[in-house]
Enzyme design. Structure first.
Site, PDB file in Angstrom:
ATOM      1  N   CYS A 144       0.830  -1.205   0.000  1.00 43.15           N
ATOM      2  CA  CYS A 144       0.000   0.000   0.000  1.00 43.15           C
ATOM      3  C   CYS A 144       0.861   1.250   0.000  1.00 43.15           C
ATOM      4  O   CYS A 144       0.427   2.307  -0.425  1.00 43.15           O
ATOM      5  CB  CYS A 144      -0.915  -0.015   1.214  1.00 43.15           C
TER       6      CYS A 144
HETATM    7  P1  NAD Z   1      -9.472  -6.420  -0.824  1.00 43.77           P
HETATM    8  O1  NAD Z   1     -10.216  -5.160  -0.529  1.00 43.77           O
HETATM    9  O2  NAD Z   1      -9.843  -7.168  -2.043  1.00 43.77           O
HETATM   10  O3  NAD Z   1      -9.626  -7.453   0.400  1.00 43.77           O
HETATM   11  C1  NAD Z   1      -9.206  -7.139   1.707  1.00 43.77           C
HETATM   12  C2  NAD Z   1      -9.987  -8.012   2.696  1.00 43.77           C
HETATM   13  O4  NAD Z   1     -11.350  -7.585   2.702  1.00 43.77           O
HETATM   14  C3  NAD Z   1     -10.022  -9.500   2.343  1.00 43.77           C
HETATM   15  O5  NAD Z   1      -9.959 -10.272   3.531  1.00 43.77           O
HETATM   16  C4  NAD Z   1     -11.375  -9.650   1.672  1.00 43.77           C
HETATM   17  O6  NAD Z   1     -11.882 -10.969   1.724  1.00 43.77           O
HETATM   18  C5  NAD Z   1     -12.213  -8.705   2.504  1.00 43.77           C
HETATM   19  N1  NAD Z   1     -13.442  -8.188   1.856  1.00 43.77           N
HETATM   20  C6  NAD Z   1     -13.664  -7.964   0.553  1.00 43.77           C
HETATM   21  N2  NAD Z   1     -14.926  -7.524   0.368  1.00 43.77           N
HETATM   22  C7  NAD Z   1     -15.499  -7.435   1.600  1.00 43.77           C
HETATM   23  C8  NAD Z   1     -16.779  -7.048   2.068  1.00 43.77           C
HETATM   24  N3  NAD Z   1     -17.744  -6.644   1.241  1.00 43.77           N
HETATM   25  N4  NAD Z   1     -17.010  -7.078   3.394  1.00 43.77           N
HETATM   26  C9  NAD Z   1     -16.049  -7.472   4.254  1.00 43.77           C
HETATM   27  N5  NAD Z   1     -14.834  -7.889   3.869  1.00 43.77           N
HETATM   28  C10 NAD Z   1     -14.548  -7.858   2.545  1.00 43.77           C
HETATM   29  O7  NAD Z   1      -7.913  -6.049  -0.833  1.00 43.77           O
HETATM   30  P2  NAD Z   1      -6.714  -7.017  -1.227  1.00 43.77           P
HETATM   31  O8  NAD Z   1      -6.686  -7.206  -2.709  1.00 43.77           O
HETATM   32  O9  NAD Z   1      -6.693  -8.214  -0.342  1.00 43.77           O
HETATM   33  O10 NAD Z   1      -5.465  -6.104  -0.793  1.00 43.77           O
HETATM   34  C11 NAD Z   1      -4.923  -5.127  -1.623  1.00 43.77           C
HETATM   35  C12 NAD Z   1      -5.386  -3.750  -1.184  1.00 43.77           C
HETATM   36  O11 NAD Z   1      -5.078  -3.559   0.191  1.00 43.77           O
HETATM   37  C13 NAD Z   1      -4.654  -2.634  -1.910  1.00 43.77           C
HETATM   38  O12 NAD Z   1      -5.569  -1.650  -2.295  1.00 43.77           O
HETATM   39  C14 NAD Z   1      -3.691  -2.092  -0.862  1.00 43.77           C
HETATM   40  O13 NAD Z   1      -3.307  -0.756  -1.051  1.00 43.77           O
HETATM   41  C15 NAD Z   1      -4.452  -2.303   0.386  1.00 43.77           C
HETATM   42  N6  NAD Z   1      -3.558  -2.358   1.548  1.00 43.77           N
HETATM   43  C16 NAD Z   1      -3.557  -1.309   2.402  1.00 43.77           C
HETATM   44  C17 NAD Z   1      -2.715  -1.309   3.489  1.00 43.77           C
HETATM   45  C18 NAD Z   1      -2.737  -0.159   4.450  1.00 43.77           C
HETATM   46  O14 NAD Z   1      -2.409  -0.368   5.604  1.00 43.77           O
HETATM   47  N7  NAD Z   1      -3.105   1.030   4.044  1.00 43.77           N
HETATM   48  C19 NAD Z   1      -1.882  -2.412   3.727  1.00 43.77           C
HETATM   49  C20 NAD Z   1      -1.902  -3.464   2.837  1.00 43.77           C
HETATM   50  C21 NAD Z   1      -2.760  -3.430   1.749  1.00 43.77           C
END
Ligand code: NAD
Length: 483
Positions: free
Chosen positions: A287
């Protein structure tokens, strides 16, 4: 336990018991897709409901446990994570494709985070002051919030969960943890260690499953008092709407379009190092990755030439191979998305400098060469999060234009500047519209004991990590007493 190259069937952990589910999924090794890392049980809404109920039932007792009790539990978890860091790093490298040194460093960080919050459990405390009324004492104390629903992404499958689980438990909350579907073995292994740390049944629960079903069940449940989510901005926005509508506490850590500014007076070789680490290590799947490199015109060409040279020398390959700089992308879908961004950049007229091609290696994996473009601010690659090994250079006439470009984005997680000017460094620290600034450092790579998080579209709610984690995992109570 998961050891070496074996794969394991992993289950939910609900109310102190390991549970199977009606359906299962698998995670595969992105360096060698023929290798299954784990088969895992996928929780549906009903099973998540059991976990939430268990956490709610366990909360009253745990919330009144002594600080020493909580510290002991967290310390024990941290000790085991640190003792097993090499084995856990190996598992993480196999499941996500981070290089082994990066993966071991992440396992270490997870252990250190639990150790830090073992200390935080003991440090509690509040404020005590005289009332405006004679003879009345006022104190301000913090109490746990209740059931914490913790939803995490795949890219840091030990460190991000540790950042949420450790403070939640340290401050006396009960937990339902839902890891991302791509990393069940990492989620399960962390849960297995926690399950042996003498917590009362129900205080910590693991549910694995899809975001839409298992994750959404957590977000929607009236028994979940606080939802901490790290993931994409799109899902974060949905979660915020649903959780806020029922007045749950919400914390979101989302994506970024982080910039590294390089000024003419910078040490250019060091700036190139910062750019390579920030933009391309872990395949830009961070991120805090710097996908925009904003370079002052006077050094633009020399910076691009040296970065180009460095990219040619990077070794891309199997995450466990010695000397590899960058492993594979996490899965086929993310590889296809990153390759699609390369095509979008070309179609929009960004100038292609290097890379962006799929690579073949001895094992079938999701490999691609890191891509560099020269872009204009209106190009999509300069505006949208890519979350892959694709970065662009933007030319800025001077510092003022570089700062304006840096802030010209809806997100605001991390921003860096490479300069030898104290004046510009100080100005940048104050005026970059982000949660974290870096001077002569990559935008990615942060400490675990200080606040982490972003502004604008990158975050919502109190910061994670360090002492500030108490803002989210506790609620304030003001007590008056006539002495
Ligand atoms: P994602 O949003 O696809 O999924 C993240 C989590 O949310 C997963 O466990 C997923 O199953 C869950 N999820 C998805 N839809 C949901 C819903 N409707 N309700 C509840 N839970 C739900 O993200 P990803 O592809 O796993 O990770 C990549 C993203 O994460 C990138 O955008 C990255 O920038 C971000 N990220 C941010 C940080 C930070 O601290 N700012 C750190 C790491 C990653």
């Amino acid at each position: 336990m998961i050891h070496g190259e074996l794969h394991q069937s992993v289950r939910q952990y609900i109310n102190g018991r390991w549970e199977t589910s009606a359906t299962t999924g698998v995670s595969a090794n992105p360096s060698d897709t023929s290798e299954v890392v784990a088969e895992y049980a996928r929780a549906g809404r009903r099973q998540v409901g059991f976990a939430i109920r268990a956490a709610a039932d366990a909360f009253p007792h745990w919330s009144h446990s002594t600080p020493q009790r909580r510290a002991d539990v967290l310390d024990r978890i941290g000790t085991e994570l640190l003792a097993r860091r090499d084995e856990l790093g190996l598992l993480l490298a196999r499941e996500v494709g981070k290089t082994l040194p990066e993966a071991v460093a992440e396992a270490t960080r997870a252990g250190q985070t639990f150790k830090f919050f073992a200390g935080e459990a003991m440090r509690g405390g509040g404020e005590n002051m005289a009332s405006l009324r004679a003879g009345v004492q006022v104190d301000v104390t913090r109490e746990p919030v209740g059931v914490a629903g913790l939803i995490t992404p795949w890219n840091s499958p030990l460190a991000v969960p540790a950042t949420k689980i450790a403070p939640a438990l340290a401050h006396g909350n009960s937990v339902v943890f839902k890891p991302a579907e791509l990393v069940p073995a990492c989620g399960w292994t962390l849960a297995e260690i926690i399950s042996r740390a003498a917590l009362p049944a129900g205080v910590f629960n693991l549910v694995m499953g899809s975001g839409r079903e298992a994750g959404q069940a957590l977000v929607d449940s009236p028994l979940v008092d606080a939802v901490s989510f790290t993931g994409s901005a799109r899902n974060g926005e949905r979660i915020l709407q649903a959780a806020a509508a029922r007045r749950a506490k919400v914390q979101l850590e989302m994506g970024g379009k982080n910039a590294l500014v390089v000024l003419a007076d910078a040490d250019i070789d060091h700036a190139v190092d910062c750019a390579v680490q920030g933009a391309y290590f872990s395949n830009g799947q961070r991120c805090t990755a710097s996908s925009r490199l904003i370079v002052e015109a006077a050094v633009h060409d020399v910076f691009v030439a040296r970065l180009h040279q460095r990219l040619k020398t990077l070794k891309i390959g199997h995450a466990l191979e010695r000397g590899v700089d960058i492993g594979p992308l996490v899965d086929e879908e993310r590889l296809a998305r990153s390759l699609a961004w390369v095509e979008i950049a070309k179609e929009e007229g960004a100038e292609h400098v290097w890379g962006g091609e799929p690579l073949k290696r001895a094992t079938a994996g999701h490999y691609m060469s890191p891509a560099l473009f020269l872009a204009r601010p209106e190009h999509r690659i300069a505006r949208e999060e890519i979350f892959g090994p694709v970065a662009c250079v933007l030319r800025a006439a001077d510092y003022d234009e570089a700062l304006a470009l840096c802030n010209d984005t809806p997100s605001g997680l991390s921003a860096g500047i490479c300069t030898n000017s104290l004046k510009h460094a100080m100005h940048f620290r104050r005026h970059a519209e982000v949660g974290m600034t870096m001077v002569n450092l990559p935008t990615a790579g942060v400490d675990f004991h200080v606040p982490f998080g972003g502004r604008k579209g990158s975050g919502y709610g109190p910061r994670e990590q360090g002492r500030h984690a108490a803002e989210f995992y506790t609620t304030v109570k003001t007590g008056y007493m006539l002495a």
